[in-house]
Design a protein around this motif. Structure first.
Motif, PDB file in Angstrom:
ATOM      1  N   PHE A   1      35.441  27.827  57.387  1.00  0.00           N
ATOM      2  CA  PHE A   1      34.528  28.158  56.744  1.00  0.00           C
ATOM      3  C   PHE A   1      34.549  28.963  55.641  1.00  0.00           C
ATOM      4  O   PHE A   1      35.271  29.747  55.367  1.00  0.00           O
ATOM      5  N   VAL A   2      33.381  28.933  54.447  1.00  0.00           N
ATOM      6  CA  VAL A   2      33.608  29.541  53.310  1.00  0.00           C
ATOM      7  C   VAL A   2      32.130  29.989  53.172  1.00  0.00           C
ATOM      8  O   VAL A   2      31.031  29.462  53.264  1.00  0.00           O
ATOM      9  N   VAL A   3      31.928  31.323  52.716  1.00  0.00           N
ATOM     10  CA  VAL A   3      30.826  32.062  52.264  1.00  0.00           C
ATOM     11  C   VAL A   3      30.670  32.283  51.196  1.00  0.00           C
ATOM     12  O   VAL A   3      31.579  33.110  50.573  1.00  0.00           O
ATOM     13  N   LEU A   4      29.968  32.021  50.127  1.00  0.00           N
ATOM     14  CA  LEU A   4      29.716  32.288  48.581  1.00  0.00           C
ATOM     15  C   LEU A   4      28.758  33.463  48.616  1.00  0.00           C
ATOM     16  O   LEU A   4      27.574  33.076  48.525  1.00  0.00           O
ATOM     17  N   ALA A   5      29.347  34.441  48.215  1.00  0.00           N
ATOM     18  CA  ALA A   5      28.277  35.523  48.106  1.00  0.00           C
ATOM     19  C   ALA A   5      28.844  36.381  46.973  1.00  0.00           C
ATOM     20  O   ALA A   5      28.923  37.619  46.801  1.00  0.00           O
ATOM     21  N   ALA A   6      28.842  35.756  45.679  1.00  0.00           N
ATOM     22  CA  ALA A   6      29.321  36.214  44.416  1.00  0.00           C
ATOM     23  C   ALA A   6      28.386  36.460  43.435  1.00  0.00           C
ATOM     24  O   ALA A   6      28.408  36.577  42.123  1.00  0.00           O
ATOM     25  N   GLY A   7      27.357  36.878  44.082  1.00  0.00           N
ATOM     26  CA  GLY A   7      26.177  37.339  43.319  1.00  0.00           C
ATOM     27  C   GLY A   7      25.775  36.164  42.161  1.00  0.00           C
ATOM     28  O   GLY A   7      25.635  35.066  42.616  1.00  0.00           O
ATOM     29  N   VAL A   8      25.539  36.527  40.787  1.00  0.00           N
ATOM     30  CA  VAL A   8      24.944  35.546  39.982  1.00  0.00           C
ATOM     31  C   VAL A   8      25.979  34.433  39.528  1.00  0.00           C
ATOM     32  O   VAL A   8      25.584  33.444  39.415  1.00  0.00           O
ATOM     33  N   HIS A   9      27.375  35.034  39.749  1.00  0.00           N
ATOM     34  CA  HIS A   9      28.369  34.182  39.390  1.00  0.00           C
ATOM     35  C   HIS A   9      28.484  32.961  40.627  1.00  0.00           C
ATOM     36  O   HIS A   9      29.196  31.996  40.450  1.00  0.00           O
ATOM     37  N   THR A  10      27.626  32.974  41.541  1.00  0.00           N
ATOM     38  CA  THR A  10      27.688  32.004  42.605  1.00  0.00           C
ATOM     39  C   THR A  10      27.075  30.601  42.147  1.00  0.00           C
ATOM     40  O   THR A  10      27.432  29.591  42.397  1.00  0.00           O
ATOM     41  N   ARG A  11      26.170  30.623  41.142  1.00  0.00           N
ATOM     42  CA  ARG A  11      25.549  29.638  40.684  1.00  0.00           C
ATOM     43  C   ARG A  11      26.631  28.687  39.918  1.00  0.00           C
ATOM     44  O   ARG A  11      26.343  27.329  40.073  1.00  0.00           O
ATOM     45  N   PHE A  12      27.888  29.048  39.548  1.00  0.00           N
ATOM     46  CA  PHE A  12      28.709  28.282  38.793  1.00  0.00           C
ATOM     47  C   PHE A  12      29.431  27.395  39.866  1.00  0.00           C
ATOM     48  O   PHE A  12      29.908  26.323  39.742  1.00  0.00           O
ATOM     49  N   LEU A  13      29.644  27.991  41.079  1.00  0.00           N
ATOM     50  CA  LEU A  13      30.317  27.421  42.162  1.00  0.00           C
ATOM     51  C   LEU A  13      29.460  26.506  42.753  1.00  0.00           C
ATOM     52  O   LEU A  13      29.747  25.329  43.177  1.00  0.00           O
ATOM     53  N   ALA A  14      28.107  26.707  42.872  1.00  0.00           N
ATOM     54  CA  ALA A  14      27.185  25.792  43.510  1.00  0.00           C
ATOM     55  C   ALA A  14      27.097  24.529  42.552  1.00  0.00           C
ATOM     56  O   ALA A  14      27.064  23.275  43.010  1.00  0.00           O
ATOM     57  N   GLU A  15      27.217  24.661  41.250  1.00  0.00           N
ATOM     58  CA  GLU A  15      27.161  23.434  40.381  1.00  0.00           C
ATOM     59  C   GLU A  15      28.164  22.815  40.569  1.00  0.00           C
ATOM     60  O   GLU A  15      28.256  21.351  40.595  1.00  0.00           O
ATOM     61  N   LYS A  16      29.486  23.221  40.780  1.00  0.00           N
ATOM     62  CA  LYS A  16      30.821  22.530  41.105  1.00  0.00           C
ATOM     63  C   LYS A  16      30.645  21.743  42.339  1.00  0.00           C
ATOM     64  O   LYS A  16      31.109  20.592  42.617  1.00  0.00           O
ATOM     65  N   LEU A  17      29.686  22.259  43.224  1.00  0.00           N
ATOM     66  CA  LEU A  17      29.398  21.646  44.507  1.00  0.00           C
ATOM     67  C   LEU A  17      28.506  20.451  44.377  1.00  0.00           C
ATOM     68  O   LEU A  17      27.817  19.865  45.330  1.00  0.00           O
ATOM     69  N   GLY A  18      27.762  20.394  43.280  1.00  0.00           N
ATOM     70  CA  GLY A  18      26.738  19.459  43.072  1.00  0.00           C
ATOM     71  C   GLY A  18      25.394  19.931  43.648  1.00  0.00           C
ATOM     72  O   GLY A  18      24.709  18.775  43.787  1.00  0.00           O
TER      73      GLY A  18
ATOM     74  N   SER B   1      25.357  25.237  52.852  1.00  0.00           N
ATOM     75  CA  SER B   1      25.359  24.036  51.818  1.00  0.00           C
ATOM     76  C   SER B   1      24.776  22.938  52.256  1.00  0.00           C
ATOM     77  O   SER B   1      24.891  22.323  53.353  1.00  0.00           O
ATOM     78  N   SER B   2      23.862  22.016  51.322  1.00  0.00           N
ATOM     79  CA  SER B   2      23.421  20.773  51.631  1.00  0.00           C
ATOM     80  C   SER B   2      24.454  19.719  51.130  1.00  0.00           C
ATOM     81  O   SER B   2      24.102  18.542  51.525  1.00  0.00           O
ATOM     82  N   LYS B   3      25.287  20.201  50.596  1.00  0.00           N
ATOM     83  CA  LYS B   3      26.620  19.211  50.017  1.00  0.00           C
ATOM     84  C   LYS B   3      27.720  19.134  50.788  1.00  0.00           C
ATOM     85  O   LYS B   3      28.438  18.002  50.940  1.00  0.00           O
ATOM     86  N   MET B   4      28.373  20.196  51.183  1.00  0.00           N
ATOM     87  CA  MET B   4      29.598  20.241  52.043  1.00  0.00           C
ATOM     88  C   MET B   4      29.501  21.123  53.236  1.00  0.00           C
ATOM     89  O   MET B   4      29.262  22.204  53.208  1.00  0.00           O
ATOM     90  N   GLN B   5      29.839  20.408  54.378  1.00  0.00           N
ATOM     91  CA  GLN B   5      29.656  21.263  55.758  1.00  0.00           C
ATOM     92  C   GLN B   5      30.755  22.303  55.616  1.00  0.00           C
ATOM     93  O   GLN B   5      32.100  22.108  55.220  1.00  0.00           O
ATOM     94  N   GLY B   6      30.122  23.510  56.329  1.00  0.00           N
ATOM     95  CA  GLY B   6      31.221  24.535  56.537  1.00  0.00           C
ATOM     96  C   GLY B   6      31.104  25.557  55.379  1.00  0.00           C
ATOM     97  O   GLY B   6      32.012  26.585  55.304  1.00  0.00           O
ATOM     98  N   VAL B   7      30.396  25.296  54.422  1.00  0.00           N
ATOM     99  CA  VAL B   7      30.020  26.134  53.416  1.00  0.00           C
ATOM    100  C   VAL B   7      28.548  26.865  53.374  1.00  0.00           C
ATOM    101  O   VAL B   7      27.877  26.018  53.646  1.00  0.00           O
ATOM    102  N   TYR B   8      28.551  28.241  53.280  1.00  0.00           N
ATOM    103  CA  TYR B   8      27.601  28.855  53.359  1.00  0.00           C
ATOM    104  C   TYR B   8      27.182  29.706  51.958  1.00  0.00           C
ATOM    105  O   TYR B   8      28.105  30.307  51.404  1.00  0.00           O
ATOM    106  N   TYR B   9      25.791  30.177  51.903  1.00  0.00           N
ATOM    107  CA  TYR B   9      25.435  30.817  50.688  1.00  0.00           C
ATOM    108  C   TYR B   9      24.555  32.100  51.064  1.00  0.00           C
ATOM    109  O   TYR B   9      23.821  31.884  52.204  1.00  0.00           O
ATOM    110  N   ALA B  10      25.022  33.114  50.289  1.00  0.00           N
ATOM    111  CA  ALA B  10      24.395  34.495  50.290  1.00  0.00           C
ATOM    112  C   ALA B  10      24.238  35.063  49.035  1.00  0.00           C
ATOM    113  O   ALA B  10      25.053  35.723  48.570  1.00  0.00           O
ATOM    114  N   THR B  11      23.127  34.540  48.515  1.00  0.00           N
ATOM    115  CA  THR B  11      22.966  35.132  47.157  1.00  0.00           C
ATOM    116  C   THR B  11      21.488  35.179  46.535  1.00  0.00           C
ATOM    117  O   THR B  11      20.565  34.750  47.463  1.00  0.00           O
ATOM    118  N   GLY B  12      21.282  35.555  45.445  1.00  0.00           N
ATOM    119  CA  GLY B  12      19.913  35.709  44.875  1.00  0.00           C
ATOM    120  C   GLY B  12      19.123  36.984  45.550  1.00  0.00           C
ATOM    121  O   GLY B  12      17.743  36.689  45.587  1.00  0.00           O
TER     122      GLY B  12
END
Length: 415
Positions: free
Chosen positions: A249-266, A367-378
């Motif tokens: 599993f991956v959790v993306l909790a990088a604050g505002v920088h999370t948006r760049f990772l989200a863009e790369k995941l579509g 994530s709505s695009k990649m199973q096993g990925v989660y977001y905690a931001t904003g």
């Protein structure tokens, strides 16, 4: 034979990421916490140390009328740099739409679903790291210099009544009895007894990260480039250095920088930076028991980190513009009006990037695009407040437990 632990890579070691890492490790997963810097050295370092339970939506029905003034008043509570205004236009359209009366009530309900358990969750988290003393017993005072200021905040006071907040309206000498340092010019105050203060936000994050490591988590320093999938279905976090960290599993909790990772995941998200400023004063010449917020001027005065911190406000200028520390000095002038004895000796100035979404409520979501990925931001102004609850909710989703909160409002694909 021992069953192999499931692995999690948590990207971002601010208060949100560190709290998530600790909770996942506590629940029996093997965590790698990743950040380009040391834990707690980013935006979490300079927050106003407030556990603020009285959620307030950023936009309302008349917000659009205020935008021209934001462009023109460099000392106002919100400052939009003209050069960044065009880039902000799509975000602002969503921001204004979030203030529609029908949408506003939905946002308030969602925000309060996180605020309701926040204090109990935070206390439990402090017990886990054996540091209950990091939270003060005193509450927060919202101050008003005139009756007009108090009347202007009536909508928020009505909101607190609607959601059952505990608060008291004080006048005159009763204000100074609680906080003698306040000016006699402060005509009214609202005591919020459950809005607590953290004695040192940076120390809190360090203790969270240390507690996760003591339970077996590892910390890895490096900037994250992207997240991909292996052929076997596991995720891979790829660092700028080329290092690859595989995880279930991956959790993306990088604050505002999370948006760049989200863009790369579509799955692009409208995540902007609300730049906030503070001045940390180590020889303030006064002592204060209570945190103080001045709603009309949109700033706080907080006894924390061994001194008094003055900060708040919002500057919209993107990630790359140089800090304009005139913003911090304006807030200090306002603070000295509220606390006449406040001196500015042995002081430092700081600027950080709050991760802000146009509807004020965070993304806590798979994530709505990649199973096993989660977001905690904003989380905007409420990252510290919501950190322990966010950790509980992410850990529930990762482990397959049923979250105690309806997660629909916080999904990533709500825009």
């Amino acid at each position: 034979m021992n069953e192999k632990k499931q692995t999690v890579a948590v990207v971002g070691a601010g208060v949100i990421g560190a709290a998530i890492a600790l909770e996942l490790q506590r629940r029996g997963l093997q965590v790698t916490l990743i950040d380009k810097g040391e834990p707690g050295r980013g935006t979490s370092y300079g927050n106003m140390a407030s556990i603020a339970l009285d959620f307030a939506a950023g936009s309302g029905p008349n917000t659009w009328r205020k935008i021209p003034r934001w462009l023109l008043d460099p000392e106002g509570p919100v400052w939009l740099r003209p050069a960044y205004a065009l880039k902000m236009a799509p975000w602002f359209l969503r921001f204004i739409a979030a203030g529609r009366p029908s949408r506003l009530r939905q946002i308030e309900d969602a925000g309060m679903s996180l605020s309701n358990p926040a204090l109990a969750d935070f206390r439990a988290m402090l017990e886990t790291i054996a540091a209950p003393e990091l939270m003060t017993d005193e509450g927060c005072l919202a101050i008003y210099e005139t009756e007009a200021e108090f009347t202007g905040d009536r909508g928020h006071i009505d909101f607190m009544r609607r959601y059952g907040f505990d608060f008291d309206v004080l006048e005159g000498a009763a204000i100074r009895d609680l906080e003698p340092s306040l000016s006699p010019s402060i005509a009214k105050a609202v005591l919020l007894p459950d809005n607590k203060t953290i004695r040192d936000p940076y120390r809190l994050v360090v203790k969270l990260a240390d507690a996760a490591r003591e339970r077996g988590a590892t910390f890895l320093s490096g900037a994250v480039r992207t997240v991909e999938k292996n052929a076997d279905g596991t995720s891979v976090v790829i660092l700028e250095s080329g290092e690859r960290i595989a995880a279930d599993f991956v959790v993306l909790a990088a604050g505002v920088h999370t948006r760049f990772l989200a863009e790369k995941l579509g799955e692009p998200i409208p995540l902007e930076t609300e730049r906030g400023y503070h001045t940390q004063i180590m020889q303030p010449g006064v002592s204060m028991r209570y945190s103080v917020i001045w709603p009309h001027r949109a700033f706080m005065i907080t006894p924390t980190a061994g001194g008094i911190r003055v900060g708040g406000n919002v500057e919209l200028a993107g990630l790359d513009a140089a800090p304009d520390f005139r913003r911090a000095r304006v807030l200090v002038r306002h603070a000295q009006r509220a606390v006449p004895g406040l001196e500015v000796k042995d002081a430092s100035e700081w600027m950080g990037h709050r991760p802000a979404l146009p509807d004020t409520i965070p993304i806590i979501s798979p994530s709505s695009k990649m199973q096993g990925v989660y977001y905690a931001t904003g989380h905007g102004h409420l990252g510290l407040t919501y950190s322990a609850s966010t950790a509980q909710l992410i850990a529930d989703m990762v482990t397959g437990a049923k979250p105690a909160v309806d997660m629909t409002p916080f999904r990533i694909n709500r825009y």
